[in-house]
Design a protein around this motif. Structure first.
Motif, PDB file in Angstrom:
ATOM      1  N   GLY A 358       0.821  -1.215   0.000  1.00  0.00           N
ATOM      2  CA  GLY A 358       0.000   0.000   0.000  1.00  0.00           C
ATOM      3  C   GLY A 358       0.850   1.257   0.000  1.00  0.00           C
ATOM      4  N   ASP A 359       0.533   2.175   0.918  1.00  0.00           N
ATOM      5  CA  ASP A 359       1.232   3.460   0.977  1.00  0.00           C
ATOM      6  C   ASP A 359       2.435   3.440   1.925  1.00  0.00           C
ATOM      7  OD1 ASP A 359      -0.606   4.564  -0.778  1.00  0.00           O
ATOM      8  OD2 ASP A 359      -1.954   5.206   0.844  1.00  0.00           O
ATOM      9  N   ALA A 360       2.801   2.282   2.406  1.00  0.00           N
ATOM     10  CA  ALA A 360       3.957   2.202   3.311  1.00  0.00           C
ATOM     11  C   ALA A 360       5.206   2.715   2.607  1.00  0.00           C
ATOM     12  CB  ALA A 360       4.163   0.757   3.766  1.00  0.00           C
ATOM     13  N   GLY A 361       5.984   3.513   3.311  1.00  0.00           N
ATOM     14  CA  GLY A 361       7.180   4.094   2.728  1.00  0.00           C
ATOM     15  C   GLY A 361       8.307   3.085   2.574  1.00  0.00           C
ATOM     16  N   VAL A 362       9.366   3.521   1.891  1.00  0.00           N
ATOM     17  CA  VAL A 362      10.555   2.677   1.691  1.00  0.00           C
ATOM     18  C   VAL A 362      11.312   2.559   3.008  1.00  0.00           C
ATOM     19  CG1 VAL A 362      12.766   2.500   0.498  1.00  0.00           C
ATOM     20  CG2 VAL A 362      10.731   3.298  -0.736  1.00  0.00           C
ATOM     21  N   GLU A 366      12.993  -3.076   1.413  1.00  0.00           N
ATOM     22  CA  GLU A 366      13.499  -3.061   0.045  1.00  0.00           C
ATOM     23  C   GLU A 366      14.977  -3.454  -0.005  1.00  0.00           C
ATOM     24  OE1 GLU A 366       9.719  -0.999   0.028  1.00  0.00           O
ATOM     25  OE2 GLU A 366      11.466  -0.848   1.336  1.00  0.00           O
ATOM     26  N   GLU A 367      15.743  -3.078   1.019  1.00  0.00           N
ATOM     27  CA  GLU A 367      17.151  -3.478   1.074  1.00  0.00           C
ATOM     28  C   GLU A 367      17.261  -4.994   1.228  1.00  0.00           C
ATOM     29  OE1 GLU A 367      19.448  -1.363   3.922  1.00  0.00           O
ATOM     30  OE2 GLU A 367      18.742   0.615   3.294  1.00  0.00           O
ATOM     31  N   ASN A 368      16.465  -5.532   2.134  1.00  0.00           N
ATOM     32  CA  ASN A 368      16.508  -6.976   2.353  1.00  0.00           C
ATOM     33  C   ASN A 368      16.037  -7.746   1.121  1.00  0.00           C
ATOM     34  OD1 ASN A 368      17.454  -6.711   4.974  1.00  0.00           O
ATOM     35  ND2 ASN A 368      15.398  -6.712   5.870  1.00  0.00           N
TER      36      ASN A 368
END
Length: 546
Positions: A358-362, A366-368
């Motif tokens: 959804g709208d969850a930020g970075v 994403e790194e994992n």
């Protein structure tokens, strides 16, 4: 007094390979009998060390008993002294047997059973209580096994039996500066007894343990007469007449630096783990960073370039410098090298996950995910090529959880698992002194996982100089937070590091096995519960007292 010629067989035995180990012993007897009065093999040579719960199997003990009979029958022209488990009814001993012409002339049971660190012999054995002196051609030889020599009493009792010299068979695992520790203990025992000591050690890799060989011979004055090679299976000949000991040329060995010994121990551990577990070769992710660069050098030295495959898996944050350095090292070492970008995989995952995120930020998710894309690629290659994935993380990272489960932690063996970050740099420099293979700027530039723009490790960790010292005090010496702070470290850094160590026990439980080189590794050496509030209670108590 007749001079005795003694063959020290510092060999590499495989745990559980009773037939293979026995065949190696029998081959040595055939080759060495004509020139030696006595041939000696290490502690638990027939089973390999440590056999752990294999010792609880009745069928294995029967196989060992059959092996002892074969070895005894083969010892027709010489005396053979060999280590093995021995059962008497329900009692099991860590023993050595003195064999000749189908008979057991003497059998000695180890008196001191180590039950600390990586050792748990009291789970399997009961201690012996009797000294054993073996007399052969006018010489009286006192017999001991490994831990017996680290205590004064067993040798003190032997010295009352008018022995001429002491023979100890051993399976003493390696750690940094262990050679100096052993030498110090042996010299202390010589000073107490006045007797020469012949100390034969095991040599080879076994899971997280490394047996470095480095067998020692001291005369009655505590002088080093001979030492066998570090991490080198070999034979050596001693000629002994009372307290006069001379050694063949092959028994004399110049010790290398402590740093070189660490590197060679890591090479031995990789070689034996891969070969003894039947892998065709290894595959690893080569990032252009220092950890994967050192891992690649170790793997190539252990197995040869034709059995090593390196894969660069770049992403949008991977610098051109990293790409160039990885390619240069792979070309220098001559290993198989592939470049497989992970951007398409990452984008596909993100597309599928977007409705869920959804709208969850970075954030670190994403790194994992980048790391896990790389883990999937490496494990697929492992399955297809029947090769072992080597993970490349170091001890500093594993301590604080600076690693991704099912990502860069994917793999079957972790050569640097017990190597702190600063030691990684020193080992890389050492390897380049032997022959340049790691591009200099890999060693010189600040470490980075390159999972985000302009990322460096010290964005989220203290400087490695401080981090490694804090970790050594907490993990290896059991210092409290207050003691570490009082030693001069920043309170904020200490509390953060200790919290990370405790929080990430669950990751270390799922990490690949790796060789022990420090005084305490993450494995058998340090068995902490995953769920534990001990440190939190201490912190609360300290806070309430302020």
């Amino acid at each position: 007094m007749t001079a005795l010629t003694v063959c020290l067989a510092q060999l590499d035995f495989t745990v559980g390979a009773i037939h293979e180990n026995t065949s190696k012993i029998l081959a040595t007897i055939r080759e060495q009998s004509a020139e030696h009065d006595i041939i000696v093999f290490p502690e638990l040579a027939i089973t390999g060390y440590p056999p752990e719960d294999l010792l609880l199997r009745d069928d294995m003990q029967q196989a060992v008993d059959n092996a002892v009979e074969q070895i005894s029958a083969a010892a027709s022209e010489t005396v053979v002294i060999v280590g093995h488990p021995h059962a008497i009814g329900e009692q099991r001993f860590n023993s050595l047997s003195v064999l000749h012409r189908g008979e057991c002339l003497h059998r000695y049971h180890k008196q001191r059973l180590p039950n600390y660190g990586v050792f748990d012999e009291q789970r399997y054995f009961i201690p012996g209580h009797e000294s054993v002196v073996f007399e052969w051609r006018g010489q009286r030889i006192g017999l001991l096994i490994c831990e017996d020599l680290w205590h004064p009493d067993p040798l003190a009792k032997l010295a009352q039996e008018h022995i001429d010299w002491v023979l100890s068979i051993n399976a003493s695992p390696y750690q940094m500066d262990k050679h100096e520790q052993r030498l110090g203990v042996l010299r202390q025992r010589v000073a107490e007894s006045g007797k020469p000591i012949v100390y034969l050690n095991n040599c080879g890799g076994q899971d997280e343990l490394i047996f470095d060989g480095h067998s020692l011979v001291l005369n009655g004055q505590g002088e080093l007469v001979a030492e066998l090679g570090h991490c080198e299976p070999s034979h050596a000949t001693l000629t002994i007449e009372g307290d006069i000991i001379s050694a063949s040329a092959m028994a004399h060995h110049a010790s290398e630096s402590s740093l070189a010994e660490v590197y060679d121990a890591l090479v031995l551990s990789v070689r034996d783990y891969v070969n003894k577990n039947g892998f065709k070769g290894v595959v690893l992710g080569l990032s252009g960073g220092i950890d994967s660069a050192l891992t690649l050098a170790i793997a190539t030295d252990a197995l040869g370039a034709d059995r090593v495959r390196a894969v660069m898996m770049p992403f949008r944050y991977t610098s051109q410098m990293s790409r160039d350095d990885a390619a240069e090292q792979a070309n220098t070492l001559g290993v198989h090298y592939d470049v497989v970008p992970i951007e398409p995989m990452f984008n596909a995952f993100m597309q599928q996950l977007q409705p869920l995120f959804g709208d969850a930020g970075v954030d670190t998710t994403e790194e994992n995910l980048q790391s896990r894309c790389r883990g999937v690629l490496l494990m697929a290659l492992s399955n297809k090529l029947h090769s072992l994935v080597l993970t490349t993380g170091n001890k500093s990272e594993m301590a604080v959880g600076y690693a991704t489960l099912y990502g860069d932690m994917c793999g079957g063996f972790a050569p640097l698992k017990d190597v702190p970050k600063l030691l990684v740099f020193e080992l890389a420099k050492l390897r380049n002194q032997r022959s340049a293979c790691i591009p200099p700027r890999v060693i010189e530039r600040p470490p980075s996982a390159e999972l985000a723009p302009d990322q460096v490790d010290e964005d989220s960790l203290p400087p490695y100089g401080d981090l490694d010292r804090i970790l050594a005090l907490y993990v290896e010496q059991d210092w409290s937070a207050l003691e570490i702070i009082n030693a001069g470290f920043a309170e904020e850094d200490v509390k953060r590091v200790l919290r990370l160590v405790d929080l990430n026990e669950y990751k270390r439980r799922q990490a690949a096995v790796g060789p022990k080189v420090t005084p305490r590794n993450f494995g058998k050496d340090r068995r902490y519960p995953i769920t534990s509030h001990y440190r939190y209670e201490i912190e609360r108590q300290n806070a309430s007292e302020k």
